[in-house]
Design a protein around this motif. Structure first.
Motif, short mmCIF file in Angstrom:
data_model
loop_
_atom_site.label_atom_id
_atom_site.label_comp_id
_atom_site.label_asym_id
_atom_site.label_seq_id
_atom_site.Cartn_x
_atom_site.Cartn_y
_atom_site.Cartn_z
N LEU A 1 -2.49 -10.62 46.50
CA LEU A 1 -2.57 -11.81 45.66
C LEU A 1 -1.19 -12.35 45.35
N PHE A 2 -0.26 -11.47 44.95
CA PHE A 2 1.06 -11.92 44.55
C PHE A 2 1.90 -12.36 45.74
N ALA A 3 1.59 -11.86 46.94
CA ALA A 3 2.31 -12.30 48.13
C ALA A 3 1.99 -13.75 48.45
N SER A 4 0.73 -14.13 48.27
CA SER A 4 0.32 -15.50 48.60
C SER A 4 0.35 -16.43 47.39
N HIS A 5 0.29 -15.86 46.17
CA HIS A 5 0.31 -16.65 44.95
C HIS A 5 1.28 -16.01 43.95
N PRO A 6 2.59 -16.02 44.23
CA PRO A 6 3.54 -15.29 43.39
C PRO A 6 3.57 -15.82 41.95
N PRO A 7 3.35 -14.93 40.98
CA PRO A 7 3.38 -15.36 39.58
C PRO A 7 4.82 -15.43 39.07
N SER A 8 5.03 -16.25 38.06
CA SER A 8 6.36 -16.34 37.46
C SER A 8 6.23 -17.02 36.10
N GLN A 9 7.20 -16.76 35.26
CA GLN A 9 7.21 -17.41 33.95
C GLN A 9 7.38 -18.92 34.11
N SER A 10 8.07 -19.34 35.16
CA SER A 10 8.24 -20.79 35.38
C SER A 10 6.90 -21.46 35.67
N ARG A 11 5.98 -20.75 36.35
CA ARG A 11 4.66 -21.32 36.59
C ARG A 11 3.87 -21.40 35.29
N VAL A 12 4.03 -20.38 34.43
CA VAL A 12 3.39 -20.44 33.11
C VAL A 12 3.89 -21.65 32.34
N SER A 13 5.21 -21.83 32.34
CA SER A 13 5.80 -22.95 31.60
C SER A 13 5.35 -24.29 32.17
N ALA A 14 5.27 -24.37 33.50
CA ALA A 14 4.83 -25.61 34.13
C ALA A 14 3.38 -25.90 33.76
N ASN A 15 2.55 -24.86 33.73
CA ASN A 15 1.15 -25.07 33.36
C ASN A 15 1.00 -25.52 31.91
N ILE A 16 1.82 -24.95 31.03
CA ILE A 16 1.80 -25.38 29.63
C ILE A 16 2.17 -26.86 29.54
N LYS A 17 3.18 -27.26 30.30
CA LYS A 17 3.61 -28.66 30.30
C LYS A 17 2.50 -29.57 30.83
N HIS A 18 1.88 -29.17 31.92
CA HIS A 18 0.80 -29.99 32.49
C HIS A 18 -0.36 -30.12 31.50
N SER A 19 -0.66 -29.04 30.78
CA SER A 19 -1.80 -29.05 29.87
C SER A 19 -1.61 -30.06 28.75
N GLN A 20 -0.35 -30.36 28.41
CA GLN A 20 -0.07 -31.28 27.31
C GLN A 20 -0.47 -32.72 27.64
N SER A 21 -0.56 -33.02 28.94
CA SER A 21 -0.94 -34.38 29.34
C SER A 21 -2.44 -34.51 29.62
N LEU A 22 -3.17 -33.43 29.43
CA LEU A 22 -4.60 -33.43 29.73
C LEU A 22 -5.42 -33.44 28.44
N PRO A 23 -6.68 -33.85 28.53
CA PRO A 23 -7.52 -33.87 27.32
C PRO A 23 -7.62 -32.49 26.68
N LYS A 24 -7.63 -32.49 25.36
CA LYS A 24 -7.73 -31.23 24.63
C LYS A 24 -9.17 -30.71 24.65
N GLY A 25 -9.30 -29.41 24.49
CA GLY A 25 -10.62 -28.82 24.44
C GLY A 25 -11.15 -28.51 25.83
N GLY A 26 -12.45 -28.63 25.98
CA GLY A 26 -13.07 -28.23 27.23
C GLY A 26 -13.70 -26.85 27.08
N ILE A 27 -14.60 -26.52 27.98
CA ILE A 27 -15.35 -25.28 27.85
C ILE A 27 -14.62 -24.11 28.50
N SER A 28 -14.89 -22.91 27.97
CA SER A 28 -14.41 -21.67 28.57
C SER A 28 -15.57 -20.82 29.08
N ASN A 29 -16.72 -20.91 28.42
CA ASN A 29 -17.95 -20.23 28.86
C ASN A 29 -17.73 -18.73 29.07
N ARG A 30 -17.15 -18.08 28.07
CA ARG A 30 -16.90 -16.65 28.21
C ARG A 30 -18.20 -15.86 28.31
#
Length: 428
Positions: free
Chosen positions: A234-263
């Motif tokens: 998984l990590f070879a093809s989809h390497p995780p990093s803190q920069s990806r976490v930060s980028a996702n946080i930034k992207h989320s700020q421009s998207l509608p709030k809420g949404g379902i999680s369906n745990r």
């Protein structure tokens, strides 16, 4: 001074514009990108190799068909809001403990049961599937293949099938025998792009984009201190990093709030997998013991797994592998019989039973089993052992043809086939 990567990129750009006359437009971002492969060819590649890739990686998870339906429904919900909703998307759960997911060109997507048990809710599942959908929609595989073609490396092929001969190398390795997988290694930009637009798809489908943030945080934690265990693929093809976490946080700020999680719905969907956690752990431990040649310990573990989940064909196939290694061929055949009864749709079970039939000198039965395995995956091993069966039956012409096919695969099995071809030719 430019880097080697920059030089290669410049070379590719030059060749594309100067020799091939232009670039294609990324259907997701609208940017220009290399593409020597048409959209129609992409779909054909995915359709051609989807089943083979599944065969090589454990086949579909069959214990709980409802889980297959659930994952497919989530995937199709996301696919409908993608930038290429017209692609023939398919989603399957593979019977593989390795936590991973992948996409073939044209929207053919798979997720392993080993990854599903690491997720907490449907939003995190949507994050995985939407990420893979973007790889397909944005034609990332086509770009990777085109770059490799321009650089003289051929298609981006992963998982080609040459293993050493003998039962020791067949233990639990049916997922690696025969064929080639068209699964590209994506660039860092491709990964970030898939994160960003995958979150967009999540929001459009009504999911909480924070699921993608949680997912990347989880992967970063799992990757720390080499505690990733079986997560290397998984990590070879989809390497995780803190920069990806930060980028996702930034992207989320421009998207509608809420949404379902369906745990609750997700936990219900994977309930059978969770109940079988100990059984699959015993199976994985048995594979590890077998790889260390602790065959008695492996047998004890896999038989324990069988008692915990008697419907799982892989547990009985592994018992067959272990008994074959110890030359208990009659008992091995019985174990393969049970594996095939529980799941008749995996090539490796037929292949291994056919090989066992040869040891028992049941050549007609071996021919039937080996031929049946070829219906599911055209493997060099099946051709080699079919050649052996025909040779023992005095049919040198058919033996020669199957050996010739096996020889084309290269590797040790190809060398073995070449040796048999020479022997047949020398006999005149």
């Amino acid at each position: 001074m430019i880097s080697r990567t920059q030089a290669l990129a410049a070379c590719v750009a030059f060749l594309t514009t100067s020799i091939l006359g232009g670039c294609a437009v990324n259907p997701v971002t609208g940017k220009k990108q290399i593409s020597l492969i048409s959209a129609q060819q992409e779909v054909q590649l995915g359709q051609q190799h989807y089943a083979a890739n599944q065969q090589q990686q454990g086949g579909q998870y069959t214990i709980d068909p409802a889980l297959q339906n659930y994952v497919s429904q989530v995937g199709q919900k996301l696919a409908r809001v993608s930038d290429r909703p017209q692609l023939p998307y398919e989603f399957v759960v593979l019977n593989n403990s390795v936590p991973n997911a992948w996409a073939l060109p044209g929207g053919k997507i798979a997720i392993n049961r080993g990854l599903l048990v690491l997720l907490d809710d449907e939003a995190e599942l949507a994050a995985v599937l939407s990420h893979e959908i973007v790889h397909a929609a944005a034609r990332h595989s086509a770009t990777a293949m085109s770059q490799q073609q321009l650089l003289g490396a051929g298609l981006a092929i992963v998982g080609a099938a040459t293993q050493n001969s003998g039962y020791a190398d067949l233990i639990a390795s049916g997922t690696q025998l025969g064929g080639a997988a068209y699964i590209a290694r994506y660039s860092r930009d491709n990964e970030l792009e898939s994160d960003q637009y995958g979150m967009k798809y999540m929001a459009a489908a009504g999911y909480d984009p924070q699921g993608a943030v949680r997912l990347q945080r989880k992967f970063v934690e799992l990757s720390k201190g080499q505690q990733s265990g079986g997560l290397e693929a998984l990590f070879a093809s989809h390497p995780p990093s803190q920069s990806r976490v930060s980028a996702n946080i930034k992207h989320s700020q421009s998207l509608p709030k809420g949404g379902i999680s369906n745990r609750a719905a997700y936990q219900k969907a994977i309930a059978q997998l969770k109940r079988d956690t100990d059984a699959y752990q015993n199976y994985d431990d048995a594979v590890a013991a077998a790889n260390n040649k602790n065959f008695d310990a492996a047998l004890t573990l896999v038989r324990k797994a069988q008692k915990q989940q008697a419907k799982e064909a892989a547990f009985f196939a592994l018992e067959g592998d272990l008994l074959s290694q110890q030359k208990h061929y009659k008992n091995a055949r019985q174990a393969y019989d049970r594996a095939i009864q529980k799941n008749p749709n995996l090539f490796s079970y037929w292949l291994k039973r056919g090989m066992t039939q040869i040891k028992l000198k049941n050549y007609s039965s071996a021919k039937g089993d080996l031929s049946r395995s070829l219906r599911y995956l055209d493997s060099a091993y099946a051709h080699f052992y079919l050649g052996e069966v025909y040779e023992k039956q005095g049919d040198r012409q058919n033996a020669y043809e199957h050996y010739q096919t096996a020889a084309e695969a290269g590797g040790e099995i190809g060398t073995m086939a070449q040796t048999r071809i020479k022997a047949i030719v020398n006999k005149g």
